[in-house]
Design an enzyme around this catalytic site. Structure first.
Site, short mmCIF file in Angstrom:
data_model
loop_
_atom_site.label_atom_id
_atom_site.label_comp_id
_atom_site.label_asym_id
_atom_site.label_seq_id
_atom_site.Cartn_x
_atom_site.Cartn_y
_atom_site.Cartn_z
N GLY A 1 0.82 -1.20 0.00
CA GLY A 1 0.00 0.00 0.00
C GLY A 1 0.86 1.24 0.00
O GLY A 1 2.06 1.20 0.27
N GLY B 1 0.31 5.70 0.75
CA GLY B 1 -0.56 6.83 1.07
C GLY B 1 0.26 8.08 1.27
O GLY B 1 1.45 8.14 0.93
N PHE C 1 1.33 9.31 3.98
CA PHE C 1 2.39 9.09 4.97
C PHE C 1 3.62 8.47 4.32
O PHE C 1 4.75 8.84 4.60
CB PHE C 1 1.86 8.18 6.08
CG PHE C 1 2.84 7.91 7.19
CD1 PHE C 1 2.76 8.60 8.39
CD2 PHE C 1 3.83 6.95 7.04
CE1 PHE C 1 3.65 8.35 9.42
CE2 PHE C 1 4.73 6.70 8.06
CZ PHE C 1 4.65 7.40 9.26
N GLY C 2 3.40 7.49 3.46
CA GLY C 2 4.49 6.77 2.84
C GLY C 2 4.01 5.40 2.37
O GLY C 2 2.82 5.20 2.12
N LYS D 1 5.17 0.43 7.98
CA LYS D 1 4.87 1.68 7.30
C LYS D 1 6.09 2.60 7.41
O LYS D 1 6.57 2.88 8.51
CB LYS D 1 3.64 2.35 7.91
CG LYS D 1 3.20 3.62 7.16
CD LYS D 1 2.13 4.39 7.93
CE LYS D 1 0.82 3.66 7.96
NZ LYS D 1 -0.25 4.50 8.57
N ASP E 1 -10.64 11.21 10.86
CA ASP E 1 -10.39 10.84 9.46
C ASP E 1 -11.05 9.51 9.13
O ASP E 1 -10.42 8.63 8.54
CB ASP E 1 -8.89 10.79 9.19
CG ASP E 1 -8.57 10.89 7.69
OD1 ASP E 1 -9.42 11.41 6.92
OD2 ASP E 1 -7.46 10.47 7.29
#
Length: 376
Positions: A84, A86, A88-89, A109, A210
């Site tokens: 994945g 996003g 953030f990274g 992550k 969120d």
């Protein structure tokens, strides 16, 4: 692939020597409202802030990983292990070996070095998920914070969720459509997770800020777990009704009262939940520029087909193939409308939402066997 001995959690003294982000204690971001700044209130009397609780509990619960060991576990952060990506990274599948010699799969992550807000969101995740614990919240196993020359390496290590996100299963054609009951069960679990944040922690109230389908992870049994706490915020204190903060979140899910005033409450989360309820009914995103102009904004479109109207069934996800109880779908839409009430005080609590969804789930007996939900 990088597999090696997965060590057990450090003792408290060891973890205290390896607290995140430079200092004897975990600092809390205070500059822009994206991290904890004050004590908060909940249904019971609040006594501690997230930062205080993190310093007390996080050290005992979280493991401090080294960058080298995480690089080994992800085969050098190989693209083949990326699951994945996003704001953030990137997120990678990581392989470890348990003390018994078995294989342990976790998710790593890695902060994007170009992310301006990344460190504050990383720290918020460490602090909130080092304290919060619930079956419907993703489990944070540990973190990595290493500085080398000009590079600041910030990583998070979570339990691995093999069925990815609710967003993937609702909107990607790579997956079989989720059956009606599975959709409701996922939303019930998500509602329970939000209720825990709002009312379940005696010392503090947490506003998630969120809620959206891509932040609802699914385990091997399609049980939901809320993830990405980088924007979470402590609730109001000292008798205040709201927290005043800069407006952040995802377009299409933020409550209009929050956008207009910057006043953040738990009812802001309820609004986002209402949006996702309509997403599971329709199989459409909250905003889709690829549709005709009058259908691009989900909430505007569904309002033209109210739950009690004759055209209501036209909004239902065609991928369901008509396999859903119409009465239950109408009740779900009515609940979504309550969550989307213009006056935040009139929106239900997440506990009420979970209870109502439980009732809706019972409106039709469970099938003897559910349709397949595995990836094609």
């Amino acid at each position: 692939m990088g597999c090696f001995a997965f060590k057990s959690g450090k003792n408290k003294a060891e973890n205290q020597r390896r607290r995140p982000a430079g200092g004897a204690k975990s600092p809390a971001p205070t500059s822009d409202g994206t991290g904890p700044t004050s004590k908060a209130s909940s249904a019971s009397t609040p006594t501690r802030s997230i930062q205080e609780l993190s310093e007390e509990r996080g050290a005992a619960r979280l493991r401090a990983f080294g960058l080298e060991e995480l690089g080994s576990a992800t085969n050098g952060f190989s693209r083949s292990l990326k699951v994945g990506e996003g704001g953030f990274g990137c997120v990678y599948r990581a392989f470890f070996r348990s003390a018994a010699g078995g294989r342990v799969v976790l998710a790593v992550k890695r902060l994007n070095q170009r992310s301006l807000q990344g460190h504050k969101q990383w720290l918020a995740e460490v602090q909130f998920l080092g304290v919060l614990e619930h079956p419907n919240l993703v489990k944070l196993v540990g973190y990595c914070a290493e500085d080398a020359d000009a590079d600041k390496h910030r990583l998070l290590v979570y339990e691995f969720m093999p069925n990815k996100t609710l967003d993937d299963h609702l909107f990607s054609r790579a997956y079989h459509p989720l059956p009606w009951r599975t959709r409701l069960q996922i939303m019930i679990g998500a509602a329970r997770g939000l209720d825990y944040l709002h009312q379940g922690v005696p010392e503090v109230q947490v506003i998630y800020r969120d809620f959206k389908a891509s932040n609802v992870l699914l385990d091997g049994e399609f049980r939901p777990k809320l993830s990405d706490f980088g924007l979470a915020r402590e609730g109001p204190t000292d008798g205040k009704t709201h927290v005043s903060t800069a407006v952040v979140g995802t377009h299409g899910y933020a409550a209009p009262d929050y956008i207009e005033t910057g006043h953040l409450t738990v009812k802001s989360d309820v609004w986002g939940f209402g949006v996702v309820l309509y997403e599971i009914l329709t199989g459409r995103r909250s905003l889709d520029r690829n549709r005709p102009a009058e259908e691009q904004k989900l909430l505007g479109w569904v309002r033209r087909h109210p739950p009690g109207g004759g055209s209501f069934r036209t909004i239902m996800d065609p991928r369901l193939g008509g396999r859903y109880p119409v009465a239950a779908a109408r009740e779900t839409a009515r609940l979504a409308d309550r969550c989307l009430g213009r006056n935040p005080k009139e929106r239900p609590s997440m506990r009420e939402v979970a209870e109502e969804l439980e009732r809706v789930l019972q409106m039709e007996p469970a099938p003897t066997s559910a349709p397949a939900t595995a990836k094609r």
